[in-house]
Every structure is written in structure tokens, then in C-alpha cells.
Design an enzyme around this catalytic site. Structure first.
Site, PDB file in Angstrom:
ATOM      1  N   LYS A 174       0.863  -1.184   0.000  1.00 43.98           N
ATOM      2  CA  LYS A 174       0.000   0.000   0.000  1.00 43.98           C
ATOM      3  C   LYS A 174       0.892   1.224   0.000  1.00 43.98           C
ATOM      4  O   LYS A 174       1.587   1.514   0.957  1.00 43.98           O
ATOM      5  CB  LYS A 174      -0.917   0.064   1.228  1.00 43.98           C
ATOM      6  CG  LYS A 174      -2.016   1.087   1.004  1.00 43.98           C
ATOM      7  CD  LYS A 174      -2.573   1.718   2.252  1.00 43.98           C
ATOM      8  CE  LYS A 174      -1.877   2.961   2.717  1.00 43.98           C
ATOM      9  NZ  LYS A 174      -1.856   4.095   1.778  1.00 43.98           N
ATOM     10  N   GLU A 248       9.106   0.662  11.253  1.00 44.92           N
ATOM     11  CA  GLU A 248      10.182   1.632  10.995  1.00 44.92           C
ATOM     12  C   GLU A 248       9.561   3.005  11.161  1.00 44.92           C
ATOM     13  O   GLU A 248       8.822   3.476  10.292  1.00 44.92           O
ATOM     14  CB  GLU A 248      10.715   1.459   9.568  1.00 44.92           C
ATOM     15  CG  GLU A 248      11.454   0.163   9.328  1.00 44.92           C
ATOM     16  CD  GLU A 248      12.853   0.173   9.934  1.00 44.92           C
ATOM     17  OE1 GLU A 248      13.265   1.196  10.512  1.00 44.92           O
ATOM     18  OE2 GLU A 248      13.532  -0.860   9.821  1.00 44.92           O
ATOM     19  N   GLU A 381       9.414  15.156  16.422  1.00 45.59           N
ATOM     20  CA  GLU A 381       9.898  15.093  15.046  1.00 45.59           C
ATOM     21  C   GLU A 381       9.171  16.185  14.253  1.00 45.59           C
ATOM     22  O   GLU A 381       7.945  16.132  14.100  1.00 45.59           O
ATOM     23  CB  GLU A 381       9.567  13.707  14.464  1.00 45.59           C
ATOM     24  CG  GLU A 381      10.099  13.510  13.068  1.00 45.59           C
ATOM     25  CD  GLU A 381       9.699  12.145  12.492  1.00 45.59           C
ATOM     26  OE1 GLU A 381       8.536  11.746  12.634  1.00 45.59           O
ATOM     27  OE2 GLU A 381      10.569  11.486  11.895  1.00 45.59           O
TER      28      GLU A 381
HETATM   29  P1  NAD Z   1       2.046   8.112   8.226  1.00 48.33           P
HETATM   30  O1  NAD Z   1       2.156   7.325   9.468  1.00 48.33           O
HETATM   31  O2  NAD Z   1       1.058   9.222   8.178  1.00 48.33           O
HETATM   32  O3  NAD Z   1       1.693   7.182   6.968  1.00 48.33           O
HETATM   33  C1  NAD Z   1       2.505   6.111   6.584  1.00 48.33           C
HETATM   34  C2  NAD Z   1       1.683   5.144   5.776  1.00 48.33           C
HETATM   35  O4  NAD Z   1       0.677   4.603   6.624  1.00 48.33           O
HETATM   36  C3  NAD Z   1       0.941   5.742   4.579  1.00 48.33           C
HETATM   37  O5  NAD Z   1       0.920   4.804   3.523  1.00 48.33           O
HETATM   38  C4  NAD Z   1      -0.450   5.944   5.121  1.00 48.33           C
HETATM   39  O6  NAD Z   1      -1.436   5.946   4.104  1.00 48.33           O
HETATM   40  C5  NAD Z   1      -0.600   4.728   6.013  1.00 48.33           C
HETATM   41  N1  NAD Z   1      -1.592   4.837   7.082  1.00 48.33           N
HETATM   42  C6  NAD Z   1      -2.155   5.940   7.608  1.00 48.33           C
HETATM   43  N2  NAD Z   1      -3.038   5.611   8.582  1.00 48.33           N
HETATM   44  C7  NAD Z   1      -3.007   4.266   8.678  1.00 48.33           C
HETATM   45  C8  NAD Z   1      -3.662   3.318   9.528  1.00 48.33           C
HETATM   46  N3  NAD Z   1      -4.542   3.702  10.459  1.00 48.33           N
HETATM   47  N4  NAD Z   1      -3.379   2.013   9.371  1.00 48.33           N
HETATM   48  C9  NAD Z   1      -2.469   1.599   8.448  1.00 48.33           C
HETATM   49  N5  NAD Z   1      -1.832   2.454   7.615  1.00 48.33           N
HETATM   50  C10 NAD Z   1      -2.092   3.766   7.733  1.00 48.33           C
HETATM   51  O7  NAD Z   1       3.509   8.623   7.911  1.00 48.33           O
HETATM   52  P2  NAD Z   1       3.973   9.577   6.725  1.00 48.33           P
HETATM   53  O8  NAD Z   1       3.549  10.963   7.086  1.00 48.33           O
HETATM   54  O9  NAD Z   1       3.574   9.021   5.414  1.00 48.33           O
HETATM   55  O10 NAD Z   1       5.553   9.423   6.823  1.00 48.33           O
HETATM   56  C11 NAD Z   1       6.314  10.166   7.681  1.00 48.33           C
HETATM   57  C12 NAD Z   1       6.725   9.358   8.891  1.00 48.33           C
HETATM   58  O11 NAD Z   1       7.370   8.166   8.469  1.00 48.33           O
HETATM   59  C13 NAD Z   1       7.735  10.091   9.730  1.00 48.33           C
HETATM   60  O12 NAD Z   1       7.444   9.910  11.090  1.00 48.33           O
HETATM   61  C14 NAD Z   1       9.053   9.413   9.364  1.00 48.33           C
HETATM   62  O13 NAD Z   1      10.041   9.535  10.336  1.00 48.33           O
HETATM   63  C15 NAD Z   1       8.607   8.010   9.173  1.00 48.33           C
HETATM   64  N6  NAD Z   1       9.579   7.260   8.351  1.00 48.33           N
HETATM   65  C16 NAD Z   1      10.323   6.274   8.933  1.00 48.33           C
HETATM   66  C17 NAD Z   1      11.288   5.586   8.171  1.00 48.33           C
HETATM   67  C18 NAD Z   1      12.121   4.494   8.764  1.00 48.33           C
HETATM   68  O14 NAD Z   1      12.652   3.677   8.011  1.00 48.33           O
HETATM   69  N7  NAD Z   1      12.268   4.418  10.080  1.00 48.33           N
HETATM   70  C19 NAD Z   1      11.467   5.907   6.823  1.00 48.33           C
HETATM   71  C20 NAD Z   1      10.681   6.918   6.275  1.00 48.33           C
HETATM   72  C21 NAD Z   1       9.729   7.565   7.051  1.00 48.33           C
END
Ligand code: NAD
Length: 482
Positions: A174, A248, A381
């Protein structure tokens, strides 16, 4: 308007007409394409198809080295289309073109690395007693769900998908609602290379499609990359069915600079660690911890470098591109306003309008100084190009500051004294520590993941193959001669 289909059970499918979502170019504010917000029946169909495909003789018969060859072939295909795919990623995320190019190459490396590893995932034998052969076998877990964020779409899709296919799983990806383009490109490649149901791409709002996937009883593993709050929701959903998760999550990573640091390298490293992808990087070096005696000189030079950074559209390939979308822009500009009002801004701190790109989401690279370590801007963050500065006068204070947030993803230590550097590295709570470098360009082979709220488990490297395998112990008794 281009409508991007999902791949479910080998068919290209769309949502109903009223369930389309716009995908924007953050550099211009223009709509690039539309994706489907998958409905419950479509998600269920993807999981059903994955189960049928995973259990099929057709997939079981694909040998480990053949799965590996497939992935290596994909790596080759990505390299052949690198420029086209770099432009897709650049337009979708807004990142400078050369950073998008690096992401495309990293994706190729993931498929190559795990392609090469596919026939080297080995079990073990354990000596028990005469007449027993005890074998530990690694089997694929089954249906693996990969939930990808928007900041490094192709890299993060590639890193877990490659390991999961290498080990023989059925994969459902997804992508983030804002950034589906390169995952769609990968999907097109897989579509006629594997049996229907082995690689599927579903799209849609995280809040709709996410829980449908994560709470489904017939999935076997979730790898989620995203924010801590969503990670908690994913883990809760998975817990209901005892489904393992690899999480992650975010970070607030420190760069610890001692007075004896190689200064040019440290300045360059600290700068790049916070402006890469406009600070929208999980491993962004968002906290500068500088030894008191070096602070004035270091900060003065860093500010001079920040002042000349060029910000603009991704395709102009400058130092920094825009933020991802309006939500990100409103969030970061609100935090910058708070920092301005509280008097913490050393350089930057404003939003930007780029001539000809008035609808893009631009902000200045920013340094903040003078706040307490407990301040929300020091602890949370921010996920933008905002560096917060703190100073220390002892090694123990540096370690305490490095460990004072809820995160523990990455840390940088800058010192020519390797005794100090090693000691600090051993005390810092972070999944990766870099000494006199940061981010280690690519790092496909290195385990990556978080201490504390930065996550559970590790991706990258050989160790990540374990996420996608289940261990089975088989004890065989054989008859000994009388
Ligand atoms: P997010 O948590 O808003 O979304 C991540 C993904 O989860 C998206 O595909 C989103 O559609 C999906 N999602 C949203 N709600 C959900 C739910 N209830 N159940 C399942 N999936 C759901 O994060 P973002 O804003 O897309 O990304 C930024 C965050 O990701 C930051 O906190 C960043 O640090 C983290 N990040 C971590 C790594 C790592 O490897 N540790 C790498 C990149 C980004």
C-alpha cells in the site's frame, strides 16, 4: 487526467468514480494523476488472491535462485529506466532530481542485493542424539503487507518487497496516498512476471485502506514505515490476530560534534543531514549537539552555509525542494511561526514563494537555538528542514542530550579522538551510529531500525530476510542398525 490503477489478483482495477484522490506535484501544486481509494471488497479480494497464489503449486515450484534472478532482472530494468523513474519520483515527492536519482539507484540496489541473497537464506542443523537429524528450516511467512510512507516511496517499497519476494512470500503493497507513481512503475514490471496475487498494489487513504489490511485475519506479516502514532494503530490492529510487525518509525536524530571534530566534514555532514529531502527524512539529523568551546565558530560557519542554500522546484535540482503537501506546509509553517515568536530563529524561519511556482510548498532551511531541551520543538519530530541546537561541556552531558528524546533511530558522532567517538557510540541509544560521517549513502547492506519509539525490528541487510521467514524445526528419527 491519468488514473493509476491498482493491481489486484492480476487485474488492473479502479475504485468507484467518487473514490478517486488527487496526486499533486509539490513543486508546482499541479495535479499529476489520480489514485483509487480502495474499498473493503477490493482489499479483501487482494488478500484472498494472495492466499491462493501463495499456496499454489505454481509459486512453490519457483526455485529460490529463480526468485533471485527475477529481482536482479528488475534491478537491471530500473537502471535502464533510471532517468524516467527519477523524474517520476522528483515530481511526486518534490525532491531535487539528483536526490531522486539516488533513490532510484538505491531501489535497484535493494532488488540486486536481495536477488543475490534469495538462494542463500539457509537453515541449520542441531546435534541432538544419535538417530535424530534435527533440521531448522526457514519458510516464507505467507502474505506480507507493506505500508509505505511518502518521503522515500521507491526506496522503502523496494527495501521490504525485495526481501519478501526473495524469501518466497506473496506481497501486498500500500503506497502512501500522495506518492504512488514509482510503486506503480514497479507494479507494472511485476504484473506479468509472477503469478497473479504474488505482487499486488492497493492504493487509498491510510485511514480507510490501512485498517482494512492490518486488521485482516489472513495476513502473516506487516512491515510498516511511517509515524509513531500510525505505528501504534498498526500494532494494535495486528495484535488482534497475533500478526508480527516490523515498524520503521520516526526519529529526532542527533549529530554530536566535539571540538576536535574534522570541522569541514562535520559542517557538511550536519547540513546535509537536515536539508536532504527538505528534512522529511526519518533519519534526518534534526538535533545538533555541539561542544560548548566550539559552538560559536561552528554555528557561525553553519549559518553562512544555510544562508546560501538554494530552494526551488525538484526539477531545478537545487539544494532543497518543497515540502510534500499543504498539510506538511501548514504544520511546518506553524512551528516556524512559534519559533519566531519565541525568539529561537538563528537563520531561516520563514515560508518562501518561488517565482513561477507560487503554488509550491516552500520554506527556508532553518536553525533554532536557545530553547530548553524539553521544548516541544526540541523533542518532537518536526519533519522539515529545521535544526535545533544544544551545547554540552562534558561527554556525559553529550550522551544525556543524545538520549533525551523518545526516539532512537540514528546518531552521528564527530571527533578525531576515536576513544571518545567509540565510547559515545556505545552509549547512544540508536539503531545506527555514524562516526565522522552521516547517513552512509545507500547503506543497503546495513541493518536499519530504531531503539525506543523509532520502531521494532530491522530492515536492510541480510538480517531483514528474517522478517519474512518463519522458522520450523523438523526432528527426523532414523533407525540405527541393531
Ligand atoms: P504516516 O504514518 O502518516 O503514513 C505512513 C503510511 O501509513 C501511509 O501509507 C499511510 O497511508 C498509512 N496509514 C495511515 N493511517 C493508517 C492506519 N490507520 N493504518 C495503516 N496504515 C495507515 O507517515 P507519513 O507521514 O507518510 O511518513 C512520515 C513518517 O514516516 C515520519 O514519522 C518518518 O520519520 C517516518 N519514516 C520512517 C522511516 C524508517 O525507516 N524508520 C522511513 C521513512 C519515514
Amino acid at each position: 487526467m491519468q488514473k493509476i490503477p491498482m493491481l489486484i489478483n492480476g487485474n488492473w482495477v479502479y475504485a468507484d468514480e467518487e473514490r478517486f484522490l488527487d496526486v499533486m506535484n509539490p513543486s508546482t501544486g499541479e495535479v499529476l494523476a489520480q489514485i483509487s481509494n480502495a474499498n473493503e471488497a477490493q482489499v479483501n479480494e487482494a488478500i484472498r488472491a494472495a492466499r491462493v497464489a501463495f499456496d499454489s503449486e505454481e509459486w512453490r515450484k519457483v526455485k529460490a535462485f529463480e526468485r533471485g534472478q527475477l529481482l536482479i532482472e528488475l534491478a537491471q530494468y530500473i537502471r535502464e529506466h533510471a532517468e524516467e523513474w527519477s523524474l517520476l519520483e522528483c515530481r511526486d515527492v518534490g525532491k531535487p532530481l539528483s536526490q531522486a536519482r539516488a533513490d532510484i539507484e538505491a531501489a535497484a540496489r535493494y532488488f540486486e542485493f536481495y536477488g543475490g541473497a534469495a538462494d542463500k537464506v539457509m537453515g541449520d542443523t542441531i546435534p541432538i542424539e544419535d538417530g535424530i537429524l534435527n533440521a531448522v528450516v526457514l519458510e516464507p511467512v505467507g502474505i506480507t503487507v507493506h505500508i509505505v510512507p511518502w518521503n522515500y516511496p521507491i526506496q522503502i517499497t523496494a527495501r521490504s518487497v525485495a526481501a519478501a519476494i526473495a524469501t518466497g512470500n506473496a506481497v501486498i503493497v500500500k503506497s502512501a496516498e500522495d506518492t504512488p507513481l514509482t510503486t506503480h512503475a514497479i507494479t507494472k514490471w511485476f504484473a506479468d512476471k509472477v503469478p497473479a496475487g504474488i505482487f499486488q498494489h492497493v492504493t487509498g487513504l491510510g485511514s480507510d485502506v490501512g485498517p482494512l489490511l492490518t486488521s485482516h485475519p489472513d495476513i502473516n506479516h506487516i512491515t510498516f514505515t511511517g509515524s509513531v502514532s500510525t505505528g501504534i494503530a498498526v500494532m494494535q490492529a495486528a495484535a488482534k490476530n497475533i500478526v508480527p510487525v516490523t515498524l520503521e518509525l520516526g526519529g529526532k536524530s542527533p549529530n554530536i560534534v566535539f571540538a576536535d571534530a574534522p570541522m569541514e566534514q562535520a559542517l557538511d555532514g550536519v547540513l546535509r543531514a537536515i536539508i536532504q529531502n527538505a528534512g522529511q527524512t526519518c533519519s534526518a539529523g534534526a538535533r545538533l549537539l555541539i561542544e560548548e568551546s566550539a559552538k560559536e565558530v561552528f554555528l557561525t560557519q553553519l549559518v553562512e552555509r544555510f544562508k546560501v542554500l538554494k530552494v526551488g522546484p525538484g526539477e531545478a535540482d537545487l539544494d532543497m525542494g518543497p515540502l510534500l503537501n499543504k498539510r506538511q506546509f501548514m504544520n511546518i509553517s506553524g512551528r516556524l511561526q512559534q519559533a519566531r515568536e519565541d525568539g529561537y530563529v538563528v537563520v531561516g524561519g520563514e515560508t518562501l514563494t518561488i517565482e513561477g511556482y507560487g503554488k509550491g510548498y516552500y520554506v527556508q532551511p532553518t536553525i533554532l537555538d536557545g530553547m530548553e531541551d524539553t521544548h516541544v520543538l526540541a523533542q518532537e519530530e518536526i519533519f522539515g528542514p529545521v535544526l535545533t541546537v544544544f551545547s554540552f561541556d562534558t561527554v556525559e552531558k553529550a550522551i544525556a542530550l543524545a538520549n533525551s528524546t523518545q526516539y532512537g533511530l540514528v546518531a552521528g558522532v564527530w571527533s578525531k579522538d576515536l576513544d571518545t567517538a567509540h565510547y559515545v557510540a556505545s552509549r547512544v541509544q540508536a539503531g545506527q551510529v555514524f562516526i565522522n560521517n552521516y547517513g552512509a549513502a545507500g547503506g543497503i547492506q546495513m541493518p536499519f531500525g530504531g531503539y525506543k519509539k523509532s520502531g521494532i525490528g530491522r530492515e536492510k541487510g541480510f538480517v531483514a530476510l528474517r522478517n519474512y521467514t518463519q522458522m520450523k524445526n523438523i526432528a527426523i528419527r532414523y533407525a540405527l542398525p541393531n
